[in-house]
Design a protein around this motif. Structure first.
Motif, PDB file in Angstrom:
ATOM      1  N   MET A   6       0.831  -1.213   0.000  1.00 14.24           N
ATOM      2  CA  MET A   6       0.000   0.000   0.000  1.00 14.24           C
ATOM      3  C   MET A   6       0.863   1.259   0.000  1.00 14.24           C
ATOM      4  O   MET A   6       0.539   2.242  -0.667  1.00 14.24           O
ATOM      5  N   GLN A   7       1.964   1.259   0.726  1.00 13.46           N
ATOM      6  CA  GLN A   7       2.863   2.414   0.741  1.00 13.46           C
ATOM      7  C   GLN A   7       3.500   2.598  -0.634  1.00 13.46           C
ATOM      8  O   GLN A   7       3.641   3.720  -1.114  1.00 13.46           O
ATOM      9  N   LEU A   8       3.859   1.512  -1.289  1.00 14.65           N
ATOM     10  CA  LEU A   8       4.435   1.575  -2.629  1.00 14.65           C
ATOM     11  C   LEU A   8       3.415   2.135  -3.631  1.00 14.65           C
ATOM     12  O   LEU A   8       3.744   2.990  -4.441  1.00 14.65           O
ATOM     13  N   LEU A   9       2.176   1.647  -3.544  1.00 15.00           N
ATOM     14  CA  LEU A   9       1.119   2.148  -4.424  1.00 15.00           C
ATOM     15  C   LEU A   9       0.813   3.614  -4.144  1.00 15.00           C
ATOM     16  O   LEU A   9       0.603   4.405  -5.066  1.00 15.00           O
ATOM     17  N   ARG A  10       0.785   4.001  -2.870  1.00  9.27           N
ATOM     18  CA  ARG A  10       0.473   5.372  -2.497  1.00  9.27           C
ATOM     19  C   ARG A  10       1.554   6.334  -2.970  1.00  9.27           C
ATOM     20  O   ARG A  10       1.275   7.445  -3.403  1.00  9.27           O
ATOM     21  N   SER A  11       2.802   5.931  -2.921  1.00 12.79           N
ATOM     22  CA  SER A  11       3.888   6.821  -3.329  1.00 12.79           C
ATOM     23  C   SER A  11       4.023   6.902  -4.851  1.00 12.79           C
ATOM     24  O   SER A  11       4.558   7.876  -5.373  1.00 12.79           O
ATOM     25  N   ASN A  12       3.560   5.891  -5.569  1.00 14.53           N
ATOM     26  CA  ASN A  12       3.685   5.868  -7.036  1.00 14.53           C
ATOM     27  C   ASN A  12       2.327   5.889  -7.729  1.00 14.53           C
ATOM     28  O   ASN A  12       2.174   5.337  -8.816  1.00 14.53           O
ATOM     29  N   VAL A  13       1.350   6.557  -7.147  1.00 14.30           N
ATOM     30  CA  VAL A  13      -0.009   6.534  -7.684  1.00 14.30           C
ATOM     31  C   VAL A  13      -0.083   7.162  -9.079  1.00 14.30           C
ATOM     32  O   VAL A  13      -0.833   6.709  -9.931  1.00 14.30           O
ATOM     33  N   ALA A  14       0.711   8.179  -9.354  1.00 14.17           N
ATOM     34  CA  ALA A  14       0.678   8.829 -10.668  1.00 14.17           C
ATOM     35  C   ALA A  14       1.182   7.895 -11.762  1.00 14.17           C
ATOM     36  O   ALA A  14       0.690   7.916 -12.888  1.00 14.17           O
ATOM     37  N   TYR A  15       2.160   7.075 -11.424  1.00 15.86           N
ATOM     38  CA  TYR A  15       2.717   6.156 -12.425  1.00 15.86           C
ATOM     39  C   TYR A  15       1.842   4.930 -12.636  1.00 15.86           C
ATOM     40  O   TYR A  15       1.980   4.230 -13.630  1.00 15.86           O
ATOM     41  N   ILE A  16       0.978   4.664 -11.702  1.00 11.15           N
ATOM     42  CA  ILE A  16       0.104   3.493 -11.805  1.00 11.15           C
ATOM     43  C   ILE A  16      -1.227   3.847 -12.463  1.00 11.15           C
ATOM     44  O   ILE A  16      -1.730   3.096 -13.301  1.00 11.15           O
ATOM     45  N   THR A  17      -1.789   5.006 -12.127  1.00 14.49           N
ATOM     46  CA  THR A  17      -3.119   5.339 -12.637  1.00 14.49           C
ATOM     47  C   THR A  17      -3.120   5.701 -14.115  1.00 14.49           C
ATOM     48  O   THR A  17      -4.107   5.438 -14.806  1.00 14.49           O
ATOM     49  N   LEU A  18      -2.055   6.295 -14.625  1.00 14.67           N
ATOM     50  CA  LEU A  18      -2.038   6.675 -16.047  1.00 14.67           C
ATOM     51  C   LEU A  18      -2.144   5.452 -16.962  1.00 14.67           C
ATOM     52  O   LEU A  18      -2.991   5.434 -17.862  1.00 14.67           O
ATOM     53  N   PRO A  19      -1.336   4.418 -16.794  1.00 15.15           N
ATOM     54  CA  PRO A  19      -1.509   3.245 -17.664  1.00 15.15           C
ATOM     55  C   PRO A  19      -2.854   2.549 -17.480  1.00 15.15           C
ATOM     56  O   PRO A  19      -3.450   2.067 -18.452  1.00 15.15           O
ATOM     57  N   VAL A  20      -3.364   2.519 -16.256  1.00 15.30           N
ATOM     58  CA  VAL A  20      -4.663   1.883 -16.018  1.00 15.30           C
ATOM     59  C   VAL A  20      -5.770   2.679 -16.700  1.00 15.30           C
ATOM     60  O   VAL A  20      -6.644   2.109 -17.362  1.00 15.30           O
ATOM     61  N   THR A  22      -5.434   4.653 -19.282  1.00 18.72           N
ATOM     62  CA  THR A  22      -5.252   4.493 -20.725  1.00 18.72           C
ATOM     63  C   THR A  22      -5.831   3.164 -21.201  1.00 18.72           C
ATOM     64  O   THR A  22      -6.514   3.107 -22.227  1.00 18.72           O
ATOM     65  N   LEU A  23      -5.557   2.113 -20.460  1.00 16.66           N
ATOM     66  CA  LEU A  23      -6.073   0.798 -20.822  1.00 16.66           C
ATOM     67  C   LEU A  23      -7.595   0.771 -20.788  1.00 16.66           C
ATOM     68  O   LEU A  23      -8.241   0.261 -21.722  1.00 16.66           O
ATOM     69  N   VAL A  24      -8.190   1.343 -19.760  1.00 11.38           N
ATOM     70  CA  VAL A  24      -9.652   1.403 -19.666  1.00 11.38           C
ATOM     71  C   VAL A  24     -10.227   2.234 -20.815  1.00 11.38           C
ATOM     72  O   VAL A  24     -11.239   1.874 -21.426  1.00 11.38           O
ATOM     73  N   GLY A  25      -9.582   3.341 -21.153  1.00  9.83           N
ATOM     74  CA  GLY A  25     -10.053   4.185 -22.247  1.00  9.83           C
ATOM     75  C   GLY A  25      -9.989   3.489 -23.594  1.00  9.83           C
ATOM     76  O   GLY A  25     -10.916   3.588 -24.402  1.00  9.83           O
ATOM     77  N   VAL A  26      -8.917   2.791 -23.860  1.00 11.17           N
ATOM     78  CA  VAL A  26      -8.768   2.075 -25.138  1.00 11.17           C
ATOM     79  C   VAL A  26      -9.808   0.965 -25.251  1.00 11.17           C
ATOM     80  O   VAL A  26     -10.446   0.788 -26.299  1.00 11.17           O
ATOM     81  N   ILE A  27      -9.999   0.227 -24.177  1.00  6.31           N
ATOM     82  CA  ILE A  27     -11.003  -0.852 -24.200  1.00  6.31           C
ATOM     83  C   ILE A  27     -12.406  -0.264 -24.396  1.00  6.31           C
ATOM     84  O   ILE A  27     -13.184  -0.756 -25.219  1.00  6.31           O
TER      85      ILE A  27
END
Length: 88
Positions: A6-20, A22-27
């Motif tokens: 959770m700490q890793l996800l919280r600190s890197n939220v910008a790098y995780i949400t953009l690809p997710v 994008t993937l949701v938008g393309v689908i």
């Protein structure tokens, strides 16, 4: 282990949400293109409609020759009971 993830996800939220996102938008875009109808019927432009009205000189020449305004349809014509309809 979960607090570390959770700490890793919280600190890197910008790098995780953009690809997710994008993937949701393309689908979603591809599903919409498969399901929707892309045909748009032709409609004359506003300029063309205005040009037709302006060039209709025959009605403009005789200002006193005006058609009588008459209702073309009964006000209740759409929802009129079958027993009240007039026989034609």
């Amino acid at each position: 282990m979960w607090p570390v993830i959770m700490q890793l996800l919280r600190s890197n939220v910008a790098y995780i949400t953009l690809p997710v996102a994008t993937l949701v938008g393309v689908i979603g875009y591809n599903i919409e293109s498969l399901l929707s109808d892309k045909y748009t019927p032709y409609s004359a432009s506003i300029q063309e409609k205005r040009a037709e009205r302006v060039t209709d000189d025959e009605k403009l020449k005789a200002a006193t020759d005006v058609e009588k305004l008459v209702y073309k349809e009964n006000v209740l014509g759409r929802n009129l009971s079958p027993s009240l309809e007039k026989e034609k």
